[in-house]
Design a protein around this motif. Sequence first.
Motif, PDB file in Angstrom:
ATOM      1  N   ARG A   1     -20.108  25.867  38.036  1.00 32.48           N
ATOM      2  CA  ARG A   1     -20.316  25.251  36.719  1.00 32.48           C
ATOM      3  C   ARG A   1     -19.955  26.232  35.608  1.00 32.48           C
ATOM      4  N   ASP A   2     -19.314  25.751  34.533  1.00 25.53           N
ATOM      5  CA  ASP A   2     -18.890  26.691  33.496  1.00 25.53           C
ATOM      6  C   ASP A   2     -20.037  26.978  32.512  1.00 25.53           C
ATOM      7  N   TYR A   3     -19.841  27.991  31.692  1.00 23.25           N
ATOM      8  CA  TYR A   3     -20.896  28.456  30.783  1.00 23.25           C
ATOM      9  C   TYR A   3     -21.361  27.364  29.838  1.00 23.25           C
ATOM     10  N   ARG A   4     -20.407  26.555  29.354  1.00 19.98           N
ATOM     11  CA  ARG A   4     -20.753  25.510  28.389  1.00 19.98           C
ATOM     12  C   ARG A   4     -21.734  24.528  29.039  1.00 19.98           C
ATOM     13  N   THR A   5     -21.453  24.156  30.286  1.00 23.94           N
ATOM     14  CA  THR A   5     -22.312  23.211  31.003  1.00 23.94           C
ATOM     15  C   THR A   5     -23.703  23.803  31.209  1.00 23.94           C
ATOM     16  N   LEU A   6     -23.713  25.076  31.575  1.00 25.45           N
ATOM     17  CA  LEU A   6     -24.990  25.686  31.942  1.00 25.45           C
ATOM     18  C   LEU A   6     -25.843  26.044  30.734  1.00 25.45           C
ATOM     19  N   TYR A   7     -25.200  26.571  29.701  1.00 27.02           N
ATOM     20  CA  TYR A   7     -25.988  27.166  28.627  1.00 27.02           C
ATOM     21  C   TYR A   7     -25.774  26.499  27.272  1.00 27.02           C
ATOM     22  N   GLY A   8     -24.921  25.464  27.239  1.00 24.54           N
ATOM     23  CA  GLY A   8     -24.722  24.711  26.006  1.00 24.54           C
ATOM     24  C   GLY A   8     -24.343  25.604  24.839  1.00 24.54           C
ATOM     25  N   SER A   9     -25.095  25.455  23.753  1.00 24.47           N
ATOM     26  CA  SER A   9     -24.779  26.207  22.531  1.00 24.47           C
ATOM     27  C   SER A   9     -24.964  27.712  22.724  1.00 24.47           C
ATOM     28  N   GLU A  10     -25.690  28.099  23.770  1.00 23.87           N
ATOM     29  CA  GLU A  10     -25.956  29.524  23.981  1.00 23.87           C
ATOM     30  C   GLU A  10     -24.957  30.164  24.945  1.00 23.87           C
ATOM     31  N   ALA A  11     -23.884  29.430  25.248  1.00 26.94           N
ATOM     32  CA  ALA A  11     -22.934  29.898  26.268  1.00 26.94           C
ATOM     33  C   ALA A  11     -22.345  31.275  25.937  1.00 26.94           C
ATOM     34  N   ASP A  12     -21.996  31.489  24.678  1.00 24.56           N
ATOM     35  CA  ASP A  12     -21.366  32.762  24.324  1.00 24.56           C
ATOM     36  C   ASP A  12     -22.335  33.927  24.523  1.00 24.56           C
ATOM     37  N   LYS A  13     -23.584  33.683  24.144  1.00 21.03           N
ATOM     38  CA  LYS A  13     -24.589  34.755  24.303  1.00 21.03           C
ATOM     39  C   LYS A  13     -24.836  35.044  25.785  1.00 21.03           C
ATOM     40  N   ALA A  14     -24.908  33.974  26.563  1.00 21.42           N
ATOM     41  CA  ALA A  14     -25.126  34.156  28.000  1.00 21.42           C
ATOM     42  C   ALA A  14     -23.977  34.956  28.594  1.00 21.42           C
ATOM     43  N   LYS A  15     -22.765  34.571  28.225  1.00 17.88           N
ATOM     44  CA  LYS A  15     -21.584  35.253  28.780  1.00 17.88           C
ATOM     45  C   LYS A  15     -21.570  36.718  28.352  1.00 17.88           C
ATOM     46  N   ALA A  16     -21.898  36.949  27.086  1.00 20.77           N
ATOM     47  CA  ALA A  16     -21.908  38.333  26.581  1.00 20.77           C
ATOM     48  C   ALA A  16     -22.910  39.181  27.355  1.00 20.77           C
ATOM     49  N   LEU A  17     -24.076  38.614  27.620  1.00 22.90           N
ATOM     50  CA  LEU A  17     -25.104  39.386  28.330  1.00 22.90           C
ATOM     51  C   LEU A  17     -24.665  39.653  29.774  1.00 22.90           C
ATOM     52  N   HIS A  18     -24.129  38.630  30.421  1.00 21.18           N
ATOM     53  CA  HIS A  18     -23.678  38.809  31.803  1.00 21.18           C
ATOM     54  C   HIS A  18     -22.543  39.829  31.880  1.00 21.18           C
ATOM     55  N   ASP A  19     -21.619  39.758  30.918  1.00 19.60           N
ATOM     56  CA  ASP A  19     -20.508  40.719  30.910  1.00 19.60           C
ATOM     57  C   ASP A  19     -21.021  42.141  30.703  1.00 19.60           C
ATOM     58  N   SER A  20     -21.976  42.276  29.776  1.00 18.30           N
ATOM     59  CA  SER A  20     -22.564  43.602  29.552  1.00 18.30           C
ATOM     60  C   SER A  20     -23.171  44.126  30.839  1.00 18.30           C
ATOM     61  N   PHE A  21     -23.891  43.246  31.513  1.00 13.34           N
ATOM     62  CA  PHE A  21     -24.546  43.688  32.748  1.00 13.34           C
ATOM     63  C   PHE A  21     -23.504  44.116  33.770  1.00 13.34           C
ATOM     64  N   ASP A  22     -22.457  43.321  33.918  1.00 14.63           N
ATOM     65  CA  ASP A  22     -21.429  43.654  34.915  1.00 14.63           C
ATOM     66  C   ASP A  22     -20.793  45.016  34.631  1.00 14.63           C
ATOM     67  N   GLN A  23     -20.618  45.308  33.329  1.00 17.31           N
ATOM     68  CA  GLN A  23     -20.057  46.610  32.969  1.00 17.31           C
ATOM     69  C   GLN A  23     -21.036  47.750  33.245  1.00 17.31           C
ATOM     70  N   LEU A  24     -22.303  47.461  33.012  1.00 16.08           N
ATOM     71  CA  LEU A  24     -23.351  48.484  33.196  1.00 16.08           C
ATOM     72  C   LEU A  24     -23.604  48.793  34.657  1.00 16.08           C
ATOM     73  N   ARG A  25     -23.401  47.797  35.446  1.00  9.92           N
ATOM     74  CA  ARG A  25     -23.845  47.812  36.848  1.00  9.92           C
ATOM     75  C   ARG A  25     -23.623  49.150  37.564  1.00  9.92           C
ATOM     76  N   PRO A  26     -22.411  49.775  37.446  1.00 13.42           N
ATOM     77  CA  PRO A  26     -22.213  51.057  38.152  1.00 13.42           C
ATOM     78  C   PRO A  26     -23.050  52.195  37.572  1.00 13.42           C
ATOM     79  N   GLU A  27     -23.549  52.019  36.362  1.00 18.58           N
ATOM     80  CA  GLU A  27     -24.295  53.105  35.709  1.00 18.58           C
ATOM     81  C   GLU A  27     -25.797  52.977  35.930  1.00 18.58           C
ATOM     82  N   LEU A  28     -26.185  52.002  36.741  1.00 16.58           N
ATOM     83  CA  LEU A  28     -27.612  51.736  36.954  1.00 16.58           C
ATOM     84  C   LEU A  28     -27.971  51.882  38.423  1.00 16.58           C
ATOM     85  N   ASP A  29     -29.248  52.164  38.688  1.00 17.77           N
ATOM     86  CA  ASP A  29     -29.786  51.916  40.022  1.00 17.77           C
ATOM     87  C   ASP A  29     -30.465  50.563  39.929  1.00 17.77           C
ATOM     88  N   TYR A  30     -29.865  49.581  40.539  1.00 11.66           N
ATOM     89  CA  TYR A  30     -30.300  48.198  40.322  1.00 11.66           C
ATOM     90  C   TYR A  30     -30.849  47.612  41.614  1.00 11.66           C
TER      91      TYR A  30
END
Lengths: 478, 395
Positions: free
Chosen positions: A52-81
């Motif tokens: 399902r795409d971001y618009r379907t899942l998060y509606g008006s908040e899709a951009d924020k959701a995507k931004a947060l997920h992208d940030s996390f994906d970038q951070l991932r190697p720098e964290l013990d998760y």
Amino acid sequence: MASSRILIVGAGPAGVRCAETLVRHGLRPTLIDENRRDGGQIYRRQPEGFQRDYRTLYGSEADKAKALHDSFDQLRPELDYYSDTSAWHLSGQRLYAHQQGRPLELDYDHLLLCTGATDRVMPVKGWQLAGTYSLGGAQIALKNQAVSIGHEVVFMGSGPLLYLVASQYLKAGANVAAVLDTSAFSKRLSALPKLLSRAPLTARGSLLLADLLRHGVSLHFGIRPLEVLGSTDSGVSAIRFARADGSVSEICCDALALGYHLRPETQLADLAGCAFQFDELSRQWLLQLDDLGRTSVPQVYAAGDGARIRGADAAERAGELAAIALLQDLNRATPELAARQQQLHSELAVLSRFAQGLSEAFPWPAQHAAQLSDDTIICRCEMISAGELRRTVQAKGALEVNRAKAFSRVGMGRCQGRYCAHVGAEVIAAASGEPLQVVGRQRGQAPVKPLPISLYAVEPTDPAPQESMQQPAPEVLS
Amino acid sequence: MSLMATTRTSPIHHREADVIIVGGGFMGAASAFFLRQRGLSVILLERDMIGQYASGVNFGNVRRQGRYLCQLDLANRSRALWSRLPELIDDDLEFLPSGHMRVCYQQAQIAELEAYAAAPEARELELQVLSGKALRERFPYLGADVVGGSYAPHDGHANPRLAAPAFARAARRAGADVLEGVEVSQVEKTGSGFRVQTEGQGEFRSAQLLITAGAWGDRLSAQFGEPVPLVPRGPQMSVTEPLPYRLKTVIGVYTQLEEEVVYFRQIPRGNIIIGGCHRATPDMVSRRVSFEPQAMVLQMQQMRRVIPQLGNINIIRSWSGIESYLPDSLPVMGPSSQVEGLYYAFGFCGAGFQLGPGVGEVMAELLSTGQTSTHIDSFHIRRFAAAEQRERVAV
């Protein structure tokens, strides 16, 4: 202090932004989260393989959701998760958790609690019948599993989530039988000046409402829930409620989503010994915090809805502020951080004003707790009725929450009071004539959530940080 | 929010009585009740809430077996009172004479259990020592490590959260002044009796004084020149989610290793209450004590050793409280050796719950008649004075 061990609990908007800020300043925090994937509740990420795409899942908040997920994906190697990891206790700067049936113990110097919130519910007679869910549970079922909680769903309670989840169900093709709001519409008008501090959001709320109306969803304001009708065998069959004019109506349905805004998850902070303060407006106990998110316990910080119910946008900023507090405490303050702190504070001021407007527009109907019939179950884990609790107050003189719990068992079951202690306190306050804050706050006790006794059948190991592959079940109120 | 802030002071009606009791745990509440039955006027002063510390948080064992033999006379008297519940106080403490099984892991310990069972003091307990086939048939769920056990058919369990408050309410109905939220700061002997000074609630007077202040008892006895080497400890208790009601017998492990000492009971609503393996050190200023994570770890491991099938269940809650321990594991109970009219009943070393009603009845007998038919001499406070004397001589 470069080797300072930093532990963040919760990978939602607050936790991710907190981690990001720390990483940007050269630190490597450990991040644990109960869910299988990051994003928290609001930006809950769908399981791998779901398309399902971001618009379907998060509606008006899709951009924020995507931004947060992208940030996390970038951070991932720098964290013990550690994903799919539940904390159950802490003691002496060590957090006790488990991941996929294995114990996990994590030592820390600094603890950042970004533990989010859960539904705040008000009991209604018959709510123990199968088919009654919390609003959040109903939303998780949809977001994570793409399933509806029923064929004909009634949404009852108050707060912005009521309309949001109802409209998400509508979009997903479910039949929304009715939206029953305990708040009078006039409250929304009187709160409008505060709500207009975020005019676009308020406008979107109105659009949700218009959308529900256009689809012929029955909407009622200022109602009082009376009873969930149905049987033990077949579950929920209808909702009975009093309209604002006092007349009684029934609406047929096979599922009920119930919620009154949110309550912070504070068990870990409680176990860490953090102090609480009573908030008059929301009638809730909140963590005592300074304006950056420091709790009363040195080196323990809190951010996001677990600290103050202000929503995801505020949580992102509060997470960053808590990270700034930690950096200050590590003597790593910089002029840029100070400037950023000022900017975040001014943004948060607007968001806080809006959150206050929401609290005023969708007030917690404390008076309904006093009006609950004696045969209404308050504590669903232990099946204790309002009448039993009132008798405990009157016959045994239990005027304090923990005392009444000891005598009546309200708040003693599987949920450990997360879904009933706040209502129990209202019932005690009404029955004893004492103010709610005098009745007190139910103290947290380990484990944070039910803990499998098999956990320590084997010696604790030290698994490498990893994401689990297990599918979580939606949290259901039953 | 601290506990102290939520304890409201009860209205004060009288400032003088035949007896003032300091400390509203199970011992104080039961003593107040039985003193009223004997017609003495009573004021009970409790700093926080009735039954809040050791009395309300213990495991709830109504167990006689395993006690020092010198304690069984008192335990037997108490057991007879448990049988008179709920009528005695018109309140249900959820007492179930379910039987108690004391199991061991070593063959050599079976002989010790047999010797205990054969002691004349233990006759009334009607203990049955089981091993081998008889043990497996009677308790098929016990794990392979368990080699024997002593079964006490008349022991059982009750709900500690309810006990002291219920006795206090019964005492109040019988005319005792039970005052919560009144902290005693100083106690002293006057010409005709005792003067009890409180924090902000004025002064109380009585002819006789009974100290039942648990982990704070030593502070008061020291004011009369009778210090005791008391150590506060926090028991570690946890409870499972409800399960089918199958473990009707209370089970406890007999061992010399503290970490092996697990005990558990199931209540009819299904939860299994687990205790033991570890004790925490309380913070005596905030009057709080934690259930510590290592206790959970040990309890999980030891539970599965006793009953290996207990695999797929959840612990939902844990708690602790503040108990008082003495070096010889016996309480301080009886008259003062220094001051006439002064009596003590504290320091029950984590084993006071079963004794509660008996202690109340014996103390009431002692205060109203000056003597008791029950053997309590081993618990006299003078044993510590003698110990201190010896130490001084040695120095």
